[in-house]
Scaffold this motif. Sequence first.
Motif, short mmCIF file in Angstrom:
data_model
loop_
_atom_site.label_atom_id
_atom_site.label_comp_id
_atom_site.label_asym_id
_atom_site.label_seq_id
_atom_site.Cartn_x
_atom_site.Cartn_y
_atom_site.Cartn_z
N LEU A 42 -4.31 5.75 -10.30
CA LEU A 42 -3.49 4.56 -10.06
C LEU A 42 -2.01 4.93 -9.98
CD1 LEU A 42 -3.06 1.51 -9.86
CD2 LEU A 42 -3.07 1.40 -12.35
N ASN A 43 -1.58 5.79 -10.89
CA ASN A 43 -0.19 6.23 -10.87
C ASN A 43 0.15 6.95 -9.56
OD1 ASN A 43 2.40 6.68 -12.31
ND2 ASN A 43 1.81 8.82 -12.19
N GLY A 44 -0.80 7.75 -9.08
CA GLY A 44 -0.59 8.45 -7.82
C GLY A 44 -0.52 7.49 -6.65
N LEU A 45 -1.40 6.49 -6.64
CA LEU A 45 -1.40 5.52 -5.54
C LEU A 45 -0.11 4.71 -5.52
CD1 LEU A 45 -5.08 4.20 -5.70
CD2 LEU A 45 -4.06 5.65 -3.93
N VAL A 46 0.38 4.35 -6.72
CA VAL A 46 1.61 3.57 -6.80
C VAL A 46 2.78 4.35 -6.21
CG1 VAL A 46 3.33 2.66 -8.42
CG2 VAL A 46 0.92 2.15 -8.75
N HIS A 47 2.84 5.66 -6.49
CA HIS A 47 3.97 6.46 -6.06
C HIS A 47 3.75 7.13 -4.70
CE1 HIS A 47 4.82 6.10 -10.40
NE2 HIS A 47 6.07 6.19 -10.02
N LEU A 48 2.58 6.93 -4.11
CA LEU A 48 2.27 7.58 -2.83
C LEU A 48 3.28 7.23 -1.72
CD1 LEU A 48 0.15 9.54 -1.81
CD2 LEU A 48 -1.20 7.59 -1.02
N PRO A 49 3.72 5.96 -1.61
CA PRO A 49 4.70 5.64 -0.55
C PRO A 49 6.00 6.43 -0.66
CG PRO A 49 3.69 3.63 -1.38
CD PRO A 49 3.26 4.74 -2.30
N LEU A 50 6.33 6.93 -1.84
CA LEU A 50 7.55 7.74 -1.99
C LEU A 50 7.37 9.13 -1.40
CD1 LEU A 50 8.81 6.93 -5.61
CD2 LEU A 50 9.76 6.13 -3.44
N ILE A 51 6.13 9.58 -1.31
CA ILE A 51 5.85 10.95 -0.87
C ILE A 51 5.43 11.00 0.59
CG2 ILE A 51 4.44 12.99 -1.33
CD1 ILE A 51 4.09 11.92 -4.20
N LEU A 52 4.62 10.03 0.99
CA LEU A 52 4.16 10.01 2.39
C LEU A 52 5.32 9.71 3.34
CD1 LEU A 52 0.85 7.94 2.21
CD2 LEU A 52 1.06 10.38 2.70
N PRO A 53 5.28 10.25 4.55
CA PRO A 53 6.25 9.82 5.56
C PRO A 53 6.11 8.31 5.78
CG PRO A 53 5.08 11.78 6.29
CD PRO A 53 4.39 11.31 5.05
N PRO A 54 7.21 7.57 5.85
CA PRO A 54 7.11 6.12 6.04
C PRO A 54 6.28 5.72 7.24
CG PRO A 54 9.35 6.73 5.46
CD PRO A 54 8.61 8.02 5.68
N VAL A 55 6.31 6.53 8.30
CA VAL A 55 5.51 6.22 9.49
C VAL A 55 4.02 6.22 9.15
CG1 VAL A 55 4.86 7.01 11.80
CG2 VAL A 55 7.25 7.09 11.08
N VAL A 56 3.60 7.14 8.29
CA VAL A 56 2.20 7.19 7.88
C VAL A 56 1.83 5.93 7.10
CG1 VAL A 56 0.52 8.43 6.46
CG2 VAL A 56 2.17 9.70 7.84
N THR A 57 2.70 5.50 6.20
CA THR A 57 2.46 4.27 5.45
C THR A 57 2.35 3.08 6.40
OG1 THR A 57 3.68 5.14 3.54
CG2 THR A 57 3.32 2.76 3.63
N GLY A 58 3.24 3.01 7.38
CA GLY A 58 3.18 1.93 8.35
C GLY A 58 1.90 1.95 9.17
N ALA A 83 14.13 -2.38 0.11
CA ALA A 83 13.53 -3.18 1.17
C ALA A 83 14.53 -3.47 2.29
CB ALA A 83 12.99 -4.50 0.60
N MET A 84 15.79 -3.66 1.93
CA MET A 84 16.81 -3.90 2.95
C MET A 84 16.96 -2.70 3.88
SD MET A 84 18.48 -6.85 2.98
CE MET A 84 19.95 -6.33 3.84
N GLY A 85 16.73 -1.50 3.37
CA GLY A 85 16.94 -0.31 4.17
C GLY A 85 15.69 0.30 4.77
N GLU A 86 14.54 -0.33 4.58
CA GLU A 86 13.29 0.25 5.07
C GLU A 86 13.23 0.21 6.60
OE1 GLU A 86 9.98 1.97 5.96
OE2 GLU A 86 11.00 2.09 4.02
N PHE A 87 12.78 1.32 7.18
CA PHE A 87 12.73 1.41 8.64
C PHE A 87 11.41 1.94 9.17
CE2 PHE A 87 13.43 4.16 12.42
CZ PHE A 87 13.69 3.14 13.33
N GLY A 88 11.00 3.14 8.71
CA GLY A 88 9.86 3.81 9.31
C GLY A 88 8.56 3.03 9.24
N ALA A 89 8.21 2.56 8.04
CA ALA A 89 6.96 1.82 7.89
C ALA A 89 7.03 0.48 8.62
CB ALA A 89 6.69 1.59 6.40
N THR A 90 8.20 -0.14 8.60
CA THR A 90 8.35 -1.45 9.23
C THR A 90 8.19 -1.38 10.74
OG1 THR A 90 9.86 -2.13 7.46
CG2 THR A 90 9.86 -3.44 9.47
N ILE A 91 8.90 -0.45 11.37
CA ILE A 91 8.85 -0.39 12.83
C ILE A 91 7.48 0.07 13.32
CG2 ILE A 91 9.63 2.00 13.16
CD1 ILE A 91 11.49 0.90 15.38
N THR A 92 6.76 0.85 12.50
CA THR A 92 5.42 1.28 12.88
C THR A 92 4.42 0.14 12.77
OG1 THR A 92 5.92 3.51 12.05
CG2 THR A 92 3.60 2.98 12.42
#
Length: 231
Positions: free
Chosen positions: A49-65, A161-170
């Motif tokens: 669970l701890n890994g899943l919570v912090h995964l978005p910090l490690i993955l490229p935002p495009v992958v999350t998107g 959230a104001m500065g998020e770009f990669g996941a959002t545009i994907t």
Amino acid sequence: MADWLSPSDWQAVALSLRVALWATLVSLPLGIFVAWLLARKEFWGKSLLNGLVHLPLILPPVVTGYLLLLTFGRRGWAGGFLEQFGIVFAFRWTGAALACGVMAFPLMVRAIRLSIEAVDPRLEQASATLGARPILVFLTVTLPLILPGIIAGAILAFAKAMGEFGATITFVSNIPGETQTLPSAIYALLQVPGGDEPAARLVGISIAIAMLALLLSEWIARAVARRIAAG
């Protein structure tokens, strides 16, 4: 002032504030619960669970998107189900809020978790020995003590959230008036001739909002901490 930014630029600013606010408010209850679980409970799968919570910090935002698109897109298993109830995320501002919430969630949880871990467990145990139920112990003992951490985590998540770009545009593309947030608008301006100057103005607004959020977080957290100590 009216000529300083175009109507579409102001629209991007307003949409960013809207998306960041909803991303923070909707994820806050879950963030508090997950932070409490990680700080106070031992269970099978805690490390996962701890890994899943912090995964978005490690993955490229495009992958999350992309993962959000696979899950909540119109052909995704969750997106197809929710669409039956009129809930659509892909290529909508709600999807931008979802993407921003996912990317900001680790920062929120970490701040709140550190606050919970700083609370002496004996205070909670003392209330429990007097017959208080766990939820009552949390609401009357833990919650007031971790309030500065909750505020700090929420405002940090808002700024992220104001500065998020990669996941959002994907996930939701870059649709003016619908999904074009500040970072997306800056990116679009940098792709056209003569867009450097308006892009620089939007960059200035982004920096100002981020700094204001951080300063406000620090001020509120200190004010609440002083109030708790005085009480």
